[in-house]
Design a protein around this motif. Structure first.
Motif, PDB file in Angstrom:
ATOM      1  N   PHE A  30      -8.580   5.706  -0.776  1.00  0.00           N
ATOM      2  CA  PHE A  30      -7.252   6.318  -0.602  1.00  0.00           C
ATOM      3  C   PHE A  30      -7.292   7.482   0.397  1.00  0.00           C
ATOM      4  O   PHE A  30      -6.336   7.700   1.134  1.00  0.00           O
ATOM      5  CB  PHE A  30      -6.684   6.765  -1.952  1.00  0.00           C
ATOM      6  N   GLU A  31      -8.396   8.246   0.396  1.00  0.00           N
ATOM      7  CA  GLU A  31      -8.521   9.336   1.393  1.00  0.00           C
ATOM      8  C   GLU A  31      -8.430   8.713   2.796  1.00  0.00           C
ATOM      9  O   GLU A  31      -7.755   9.232   3.675  1.00  0.00           O
ATOM     10  CB  GLU A  31      -9.881  10.065   1.307  1.00  0.00           C
ATOM     11  N   ASP A  32      -9.109   7.589   2.960  1.00  0.00           N
ATOM     12  CA  ASP A  32      -9.153   6.900   4.246  1.00  0.00           C
ATOM     13  C   ASP A  32      -7.766   6.382   4.656  1.00  0.00           C
ATOM     14  O   ASP A  32      -7.469   6.258   5.845  1.00  0.00           O
ATOM     15  CB  ASP A  32     -10.159   5.739   4.130  1.00  0.00           C
ATOM     16  N   GLN A  33      -6.952   6.074   3.647  1.00  0.00           N
ATOM     17  CA  GLN A  33      -5.589   5.566   3.904  1.00  0.00           C
ATOM     18  C   GLN A  33      -4.567   6.719   4.008  1.00  0.00           C
ATOM     19  O   GLN A  33      -3.364   6.473   4.061  1.00  0.00           O
ATOM     20  CB  GLN A  33      -5.148   4.644   2.758  1.00  0.00           C
ATOM     21  N   ASN A  34      -5.055   7.958   3.972  1.00  0.00           N
ATOM     22  CA  ASN A  34      -4.188   9.151   3.979  1.00  0.00           C
ATOM     23  C   ASN A  34      -3.210   9.178   2.807  1.00  0.00           C
ATOM     24  O   ASN A  34      -2.084   9.643   2.932  1.00  0.00           O
ATOM     25  CB  ASN A  34      -3.422   9.277   5.305  1.00  0.00           C
ATOM     26  N   LEU A  35      -3.677   8.677   1.662  1.00  0.00           N
ATOM     27  CA  LEU A  35      -2.869   8.735   0.441  1.00  0.00           C
ATOM     28  C   LEU A  35      -3.541   9.741  -0.511  1.00  0.00           C
ATOM     29  O   LEU A  35      -4.272   9.371  -1.442  1.00  0.00           O
ATOM     30  CB  LEU A  35      -2.758   7.338  -0.180  1.00  0.00           C
ATOM     31  N   ALA A  36      -3.283  11.028  -0.232  1.00  0.00           N
ATOM     32  CA  ALA A  36      -4.000  12.105  -0.922  1.00  0.00           C
ATOM     33  C   ALA A  36      -3.682  12.164  -2.416  1.00  0.00           C
ATOM     34  O   ALA A  36      -4.533  12.541  -3.227  1.00  0.00           O
ATOM     35  CB  ALA A  36      -3.675  13.444  -0.261  1.00  0.00           C
ATOM     36  N   GLY A  37      -2.448  11.803  -2.792  1.00  0.00           N
ATOM     37  CA  GLY A  37      -2.067  11.849  -4.213  1.00  0.00           C
ATOM     38  C   GLY A  37      -2.821  10.797  -5.013  1.00  0.00           C
ATOM     39  O   GLY A  37      -3.289  11.066  -6.126  1.00  0.00           O
ATOM     40  N   MET A  38      -2.927   9.615  -4.450  1.00  0.00           N
ATOM     41  CA  MET A  38      -3.660   8.537  -5.133  1.00  0.00           C
ATOM     42  C   MET A  38      -5.152   8.882  -5.203  1.00  0.00           C
ATOM     43  O   MET A  38      -5.821   8.598  -6.198  1.00  0.00           O
ATOM     44  CB  MET A  38      -3.434   7.193  -4.429  1.00  0.00           C
ATOM     45  N   ALA A  39      -5.652   9.516  -4.133  1.00  0.00           N
ATOM     46  CA  ALA A  39      -7.062   9.956  -4.133  1.00  0.00           C
ATOM     47  C   ALA A  39      -7.276  10.996  -5.234  1.00  0.00           C
ATOM     48  O   ALA A  39      -8.274  10.941  -5.969  1.00  0.00           O
ATOM     49  CB  ALA A  39      -7.436  10.530  -2.772  1.00  0.00           C
ATOM     50  N   LEU A 140       4.087  -0.005  -8.522  1.00  0.00           N
ATOM     51  CA  LEU A 140       3.702  -0.479  -7.183  1.00  0.00           C
ATOM     52  C   LEU A 140       4.265  -1.877  -6.911  1.00  0.00           C
ATOM     53  O   LEU A 140       4.641  -2.185  -5.786  1.00  0.00           O
ATOM     54  CB  LEU A 140       2.169  -0.463  -7.031  1.00  0.00           C
ATOM     55  N   LYS A 141       4.346  -2.697  -7.953  1.00  0.00           N
ATOM     56  CA  LYS A 141       4.935  -4.037  -7.781  1.00  0.00           C
ATOM     57  C   LYS A 141       6.418  -3.916  -7.462  1.00  0.00           C
ATOM     58  O   LYS A 141       6.938  -4.639  -6.617  1.00  0.00           O
ATOM     59  CB  LYS A 141       4.763  -4.853  -9.070  1.00  0.00           C
ATOM     60  N   LEU A 142       7.085  -2.985  -8.132  1.00  0.00           N
ATOM     61  CA  LEU A 142       8.532  -2.798  -7.931  1.00  0.00           C
ATOM     62  C   LEU A 142       8.865  -2.420  -6.498  1.00  0.00           C
ATOM     63  O   LEU A 142       9.830  -2.915  -5.926  1.00  0.00           O
ATOM     64  CB  LEU A 142       9.044  -1.678  -8.851  1.00  0.00           C
ATOM     65  N   ILE A 143       8.062  -1.514  -5.921  1.00  0.00           N
ATOM     66  CA  ILE A 143       8.385  -1.056  -4.558  1.00  0.00           C
ATOM     67  C   ILE A 143       7.923  -2.069  -3.506  1.00  0.00           C
ATOM     68  O   ILE A 143       8.312  -1.993  -2.349  1.00  0.00           O
ATOM     69  CB  ILE A 143       7.797   0.339  -4.263  1.00  0.00           C
ATOM     70  N   ILE A 150       5.678   3.812  -1.440  1.00  0.00           N
ATOM     71  CA  ILE A 150       4.256   4.191  -1.538  1.00  0.00           C
ATOM     72  C   ILE A 150       4.149   5.717  -1.440  1.00  0.00           C
ATOM     73  O   ILE A 150       3.442   6.357  -2.226  1.00  0.00           O
ATOM     74  CB  ILE A 150       3.419   3.545  -0.390  1.00  0.00           C
ATOM     75  N   TYR A 151       4.898   6.302  -0.493  1.00  0.00           N
ATOM     76  CA  TYR A 151       4.863   7.747  -0.291  1.00  0.00           C
ATOM     77  C   TYR A 151       5.343   8.468  -1.552  1.00  0.00           C
ATOM     78  O   TYR A 151       4.746   9.454  -1.981  1.00  0.00           O
ATOM     79  CB  TYR A 151       5.755   8.109   0.916  1.00  0.00           C
ATOM     80  N   MET A 152       6.395   7.911  -2.174  1.00  0.00           N
ATOM     81  CA  MET A 152       6.962   8.528  -3.387  1.00  0.00           C
ATOM     82  C   MET A 152       5.937   8.493  -4.533  1.00  0.00           C
ATOM     83  O   MET A 152       5.716   9.497  -5.216  1.00  0.00           O
ATOM     84  CB  MET A 152       8.204   7.734  -3.786  1.00  0.00           C
ATOM     85  N   ILE A 153       5.298   7.346  -4.730  1.00  0.00           N
ATOM     86  CA  ILE A 153       4.309   7.223  -5.813  1.00  0.00           C
ATOM     87  C   ILE A 153       3.089   8.105  -5.520  1.00  0.00           C
ATOM     88  O   ILE A 153       2.530   8.730  -6.415  1.00  0.00           O
ATOM     89  CB  ILE A 153       3.903   5.738  -6.036  1.00  0.00           C
ATOM     90  N   LYS A 155       3.108  10.941  -3.974  1.00  0.00           N
ATOM     91  CA  LYS A 155       3.510  12.325  -4.328  1.00  0.00           C
ATOM     92  C   LYS A 155       3.478  12.519  -5.840  1.00  0.00           C
ATOM     93  O   LYS A 155       3.022  13.560  -6.329  1.00  0.00           O
ATOM     94  CB  LYS A 155       4.937  12.602  -3.836  1.00  0.00           C
ATOM     95  N   GLU A 156       3.939  11.512  -6.557  1.00  0.00           N
ATOM     96  CA  GLU A 156       3.984  11.604  -8.024  1.00  0.00           C
ATOM     97  C   GLU A 156       2.562  11.709  -8.599  1.00  0.00           C
ATOM     98  O   GLU A 156       2.290  12.528  -9.475  1.00  0.00           O
ATOM     99  CB  GLU A 156       4.684  10.346  -8.544  1.00  0.00           C
ATOM    100  N   LEU A 157       1.641  10.899  -8.071  1.00  0.00           N
ATOM    101  CA  LEU A 157       0.273  10.883  -8.608  1.00  0.00           C
ATOM    102  C   LEU A 157      -0.499  12.151  -8.248  1.00  0.00           C
ATOM    103  O   LEU A 157      -1.472  12.502  -8.914  1.00  0.00           O
ATOM    104  CB  LEU A 157      -0.474   9.629  -8.137  1.00  0.00           C
ATOM    105  N   ALA A 158      -0.033  12.856  -7.206  1.00  0.00           N
ATOM    106  CA  ALA A 158      -0.692  14.113  -6.804  1.00  0.00           C
ATOM    107  C   ALA A 158      -0.568  15.179  -7.881  1.00  0.00           C
ATOM    108  O   ALA A 158      -1.329  16.150  -7.895  1.00  0.00           O
ATOM    109  CB  ALA A 158      -0.071  14.625  -5.500  1.00  0.00           C
TER     110      ALA A 158
END
Ligand code: FEO
Length: 171
Positions: A30-39, A140-143, A150-153, A155-158
């Protein structure tokens, strides 16, 4: 403690450490995908798994048993999408639930009441682990991979707090 129980508990320490390593690998993806919240969510999950391993470690020591660590297998390094990764988390948690239930069955068969009492915490924890990972998979299936979603989720997971590493049980 009977040797069968000690061996099975040591195996479960390995399962928990392997879970920690897998989730740390997902964090790196996730860090590699720039998804910091998921990371962030995966790093918190990774620490929780070390804490689970340490609960078992402390229990073996408290019962006068011997902790025998085994090799941790190399984790998967990349996933097709955030959904693919979180599906992997959910599938892995279902595997861990089965391991805990098998351990509980063994402790019951061996009439090891202290172990069944200790394992009850893990049985309850696994209900939570499966519920939280399945909820993220469903979102994730819904979106359906829409970048805004993806951006919203992410942020939520962060907002998941980083747990303390507990090498000794909390007083
Ligand atoms: Fe330690 Fe996520 O099970």
């Amino acid at each position: 403690m009977k040797p069968t129980i000690q061996k099975a508990l040591n195996k479960q320490i390995n399962e928990e450490m392997e879970s920690s390593y897998l989730y740390l690998s997902m964090a790196a993806y996730f860090e590699d995908q720039n998804l910091a919240g998921m990371a962030q969510w995966m790093k918190a999950q990774s620490i929780e798994e070390v804490n689970h391993a340490m609960q078992l470690y402390t229990y073996i020591v408290d019962r006068g048993g011997k902790v025998e660590l085994q090799a941790i297998k190399a984790p998967q390094l990349s996933w097709k999408s955030p959904l693919d990764a979180f599906n992997g988390t959910y599938t892995h948690e279902k595997h861990i639930t089965k391991c805990i239930h098998d351990l509980m069955d063994l402790a019951t068969k061996e009439k090891d009441h202290a172990s069944t009492a200790m394992l009850q915490w893990f049985v309850t924890e696994q209900v939570e682990e499966e519920a939280s990972t399945s909820e993220i998979v469903e979102k994730l299936k819904l979106i359906d991979s829409a970048p805004g979603g993806i951006y919203m989720i992410d942020k939520e997971l962060a907002s998941r707090p980083m747990p303390q590493l507990q090498l000794a049980p909390a007083e």
